[in-house]
Design an enzyme around this catalytic site. Sequence first.
Site, PDB file in Angstrom:
ATOM      1  CB  CYS A  41      -0.882  -0.089   1.322  1.00 15.43           C
ATOM      2  SG  CYS A  41      -2.299  -1.197   1.441  1.00 15.43           S
ATOM      3  NE  ARG A  98       4.572   1.266  -0.455  1.00 14.48           N
ATOM      4  CZ  ARG A  98       5.556   1.185  -0.040  1.00 14.48           C
ATOM      5  NH1 ARG A  98       6.797   1.288  -0.473  1.00 14.48           N
ATOM      6  NH2 ARG A  98       5.349   1.056   1.231  1.00 14.48           N
ATOM      7  CD1 TRP A 158      -0.660  -5.874  -3.581  1.00 13.86           C
ATOM      8  CD2 TRP A 158      -0.563  -7.084  -1.241  1.00 13.86           C
ATOM      9  NE1 TRP A 158      -0.148  -6.997  -3.739  1.00 13.86           N
ATOM     10  CE2 TRP A 158      -0.152  -7.877  -2.541  1.00 13.86           C
ATOM     11  CE3 TRP A 158      -0.649  -7.144   0.074  1.00 13.86           C
ATOM     12  CZ2 TRP A 158      -0.172  -8.731  -1.896  1.00 13.86           C
ATOM     13  CZ3 TRP A 158      -0.077  -8.216   0.108  1.00 13.86           C
ATOM     14  CH2 TRP A 158       0.214  -9.458  -1.136  1.00 13.86           C
ATOM     15  CG  ASN A 181       2.635   0.846   3.717  1.00 14.13           C
ATOM     16  OD1 ASN A 181       1.951  -0.591   3.605  1.00 14.13           O
ATOM     17  ND2 ASN A 181       3.983   0.899   3.872  1.00 14.13           N
ATOM     18  N   GLY A 182       0.760  -1.341   6.037  1.00 18.15           N
ATOM     19  CA  GLY A 182       0.675  -1.886   7.069  1.00 18.15           C
ATOM     20  C   GLY A 182      -0.303  -3.044   7.814  1.00 18.15           C
ATOM     21  CD  GLU A 195      15.611 -13.220 -10.282  1.00 21.06           C
ATOM     22  OE1 GLU A 195      14.964 -13.722  -9.694  1.00 21.06           O
ATOM     23  OE2 GLU A 195      15.424 -11.914 -11.131  1.00 21.06           O
ATOM     24  CE  LYS A 231      12.422 -11.267 -12.667  1.00 27.71           C
ATOM     25  NZ  LYS A 231      12.539 -11.067 -10.870  1.00 27.71           N
ATOM     26  CD  GLU A 238       7.883 -10.988 -10.828  1.00 26.34           C
ATOM     27  OE1 GLU A 238       9.660 -11.507 -10.845  1.00 26.34           O
ATOM     28  OE2 GLU A 238       8.325 -10.223  -9.385  1.00 26.34           O
ATOM     29  CG  HIS A 251      15.473 -38.223  -9.038  1.00 29.51           C
ATOM     30  ND1 HIS A 251      15.342 -39.855  -8.927  1.00 29.51           N
ATOM     31  CD2 HIS A 251      16.327 -37.786  -9.521  1.00 29.51           C
ATOM     32  CE1 HIS A 251      16.895 -39.516  -9.053  1.00 29.51           C
ATOM     33  NE2 HIS A 251      17.301 -38.899  -9.835  1.00 29.51           N
ATOM     34  CE  LYS A 273      11.141  -2.459  -7.458  1.00 28.10           C
ATOM     35  NZ  LYS A 273      11.409  -4.248  -8.233  1.00 28.10           N
TER      36      LYS A 273
HETATM   37  O1  M6R Z   1      12.590  -5.369  -2.418  1.00 31.37           O
HETATM   38  P1  M6R Z   1      13.594  -7.025  -1.822  1.00 31.37           P
HETATM   39  O2  M6R Z   1      14.744  -6.923  -2.341  1.00 31.37           O
HETATM   40  O3  M6R Z   1      13.279  -7.938  -0.294  1.00 31.37           O
HETATM   41  O4  M6R Z   1      12.653  -7.853  -2.295  1.00 31.37           O
HETATM   42  C1  M6R Z   1      12.673  -9.455  -2.143  1.00 31.37           C
HETATM   43  C2  M6R Z   1      11.434  -9.990  -3.294  1.00 31.37           C
HETATM   44  O5  M6R Z   1      10.048  -9.507  -3.456  1.00 31.37           O
HETATM   45  C3  M6R Z   1      11.558  -9.285  -4.800  1.00 31.37           C
HETATM   46  O6  M6R Z   1      12.836 -10.030  -4.752  1.00 31.37           O
HETATM   47  C4  M6R Z   1      10.609 -10.083  -5.449  1.00 31.37           C
HETATM   48  O7  M6R Z   1      10.828 -11.239  -5.514  1.00 31.37           O
HETATM   49  C5  M6R Z   1      10.410  -9.766  -6.746  1.00 31.37           C
HETATM   50  N1  M6R Z   1       9.645  -9.177  -7.053  1.00 31.37           N
HETATM   51  C6  M6R Z   1      11.073 -10.383  -8.235  1.00 31.37           C
HETATM   52  O8  M6R Z   1      11.293  -9.650  -9.569  1.00 31.37           O
END
Ligand code: M6R
Length: 608
Positions: free
Chosen positions: A2, A27, A74, A100-101, A481, A485, A488, A504, A603
């Site tokens: 948020c 956010r 969010w 926010n929180g 990773e 990507k 996501e 396996h 984010k």
């Molecule tokens: O701000 P941070 O690096 O702590 O965030 C960690 C994850 O939330 C972040 O890397 C997330 O997995 C990304 N959206 C991946 O692209």
Amino acid sequence: MCGIVGITRDTSVAGDLIKYLKKLEYRGYDSAGAAFSDENGLERVRRVGKIANLEKALEKGYEKYTCGIAHTRWATHGGVEERNAHPLFSSDGRVAVVHNGIIENAAFIKEKILPEGETFASDTDTEVIAHLISFYYENDPVRAVAEATSRLEGSYAIGVMFSDRPGEIYASSLHSPLVIAQTEDGSYLASDVLALPDRAKEIYRPGKGEIGVLSGKSVDFYDVSGNRLEKRPSEVGDSEKDVGKGSYEHYMLSEIMQQPEAVGNTLRELVYGGEVHVESVVGDTFISDKMDQIYIVACGSAYHTGLVAQLLFEKYSRVRTSVVLASEFRYASPILDKNTLVIFVSQSGETADTLAALRLVKETDAKTLSIVNVKGSSLWIESESSILTRAGREIAVATTKAYSAQLAAFYALALKFAYLRKGLSPEEYAAKCDALLELPEKIALTINMTRNKIVSLAKRIKDEQSAFYIGRLLDGASAAEGSLKLKEVSYINSQCYAAGELKHGTLSLIEEGTPVIASITQSGVAAKTLSNVSETKARGAYDVVITFEKYADICKDASELIIIPETDEIFAPSLTVIPMQMLGYYTALYRGCDIDKPKNLAKSVTVE
Ligand code: M6R
């Protein structure tokens, strides 16, 4: 998650509330709302969906307001419905709150503190804050906010307005980011520096128990007892500014292209004169022979950089290293003593799970070090020592340049540990330092060498239901990773496996045409991974191999071969990830996805 903003000044605020709220859309973007105050009391508008819906609703009739708070949500407590969108009001309509929180003791407050029979208009935890402030409000708003916040458990950054206090906004925070600025034309608050006007050169970050009072002409701070505080502002750092997306359609692609610079800027401060300089952050105790355990704690992509570091620390420094997801770490009874180093990795420095883990470790004798991209973030402030990655502001939800900068920082650290612990000879150390410094150029070359092929590949796989990423050792870390990507941003169900694991169980999922993306860069296991790729091909997979030219021959039967520039193989993850990031991006593009703001995500994940 948020995002909150607040503005009070002499001129209309509705347009700027939207403008700055949009900067916080990363956010969360389930719903948005705004409230205004004037001598007639409080007025509120809320809409489900993106901020654009709220913007439309505010187009007419709200120009007259000069004080307002706004929120982009969010959802955590309560579904995505207008009645759960912020601002939330107290039942008597005297108090409006954006938050926010998460309030962890909301149920307790409802049952034990607020009067019996109090009715709630939403399913949110936030609404109790508005009710609680109104409950304590007689004539003194600071006192009411202080009393109410002292009862809250969890995390919060709040902006509060009172119906009988036009032109004033009250703000407080605990474990959630909040910045406040005073400029020549008014006072502003936001969850992030990004959502303050450019002319705000200095900011205040309220500490625990501090209450900010914003009026058009001033910003004042008080402690919980109502005593006025002298608070010094800090300067807004360059890394906190948004550099925009240039000529690119999306932040994600712009940030992919910024990676040579992000890595170069990070390395420039860590590697020079033929060696790694981390002495100022990593004192002797961290790297002494006595250090016998390293934990790397992080979430998401940051966790994946830890997988690379673990292999390097163990191979070259011979220190036991465990990579643990931050959300698991605090519940997993880790063994922490004075010979343990715990490294936290985070782009934002505000990820709640990572911060909770840090706070747990700080109660022990273990040493803490963070690798973080935002100076002044909670992780940066609270860790014993920090390495700052220099990726600059990252806006796309899917991380790219911050990930690459984190990898670069880990490489520098791994080389230094290895050298000091005699895992590398002086000559090997010097050669690897030189090779490390070539990475920015090689990343740029990788982008150029692979982009066209990736564009075609994305068109080829865009309608697939699933994809697999495989690799061994450092290639396995990249696969993790790469797979993240793709899923996501394109929403293709992609999974990652250690190449040797497919047989396996997972081979049963391979069908005619299923994309299997493998990186093959590690000499000790290249042939083995290739055999695993062949096993998938024999079952109909469309196999894509990312590799060095020197392996092109042995990989020639692959459906697609993506060649990356030669480098010392320990740095290969910095190059193999580039085509994988672009594959995620372009596949999402051809599927018509909302690339910079993928559905259900945010984010900065500031809830546990
Ligand atoms: O701000 P941070 O690096 O702590 O965030 C960690 C994850 O939330 C972040 O890397 C997330 O997995 C990304 N959206 C991946 O692209």
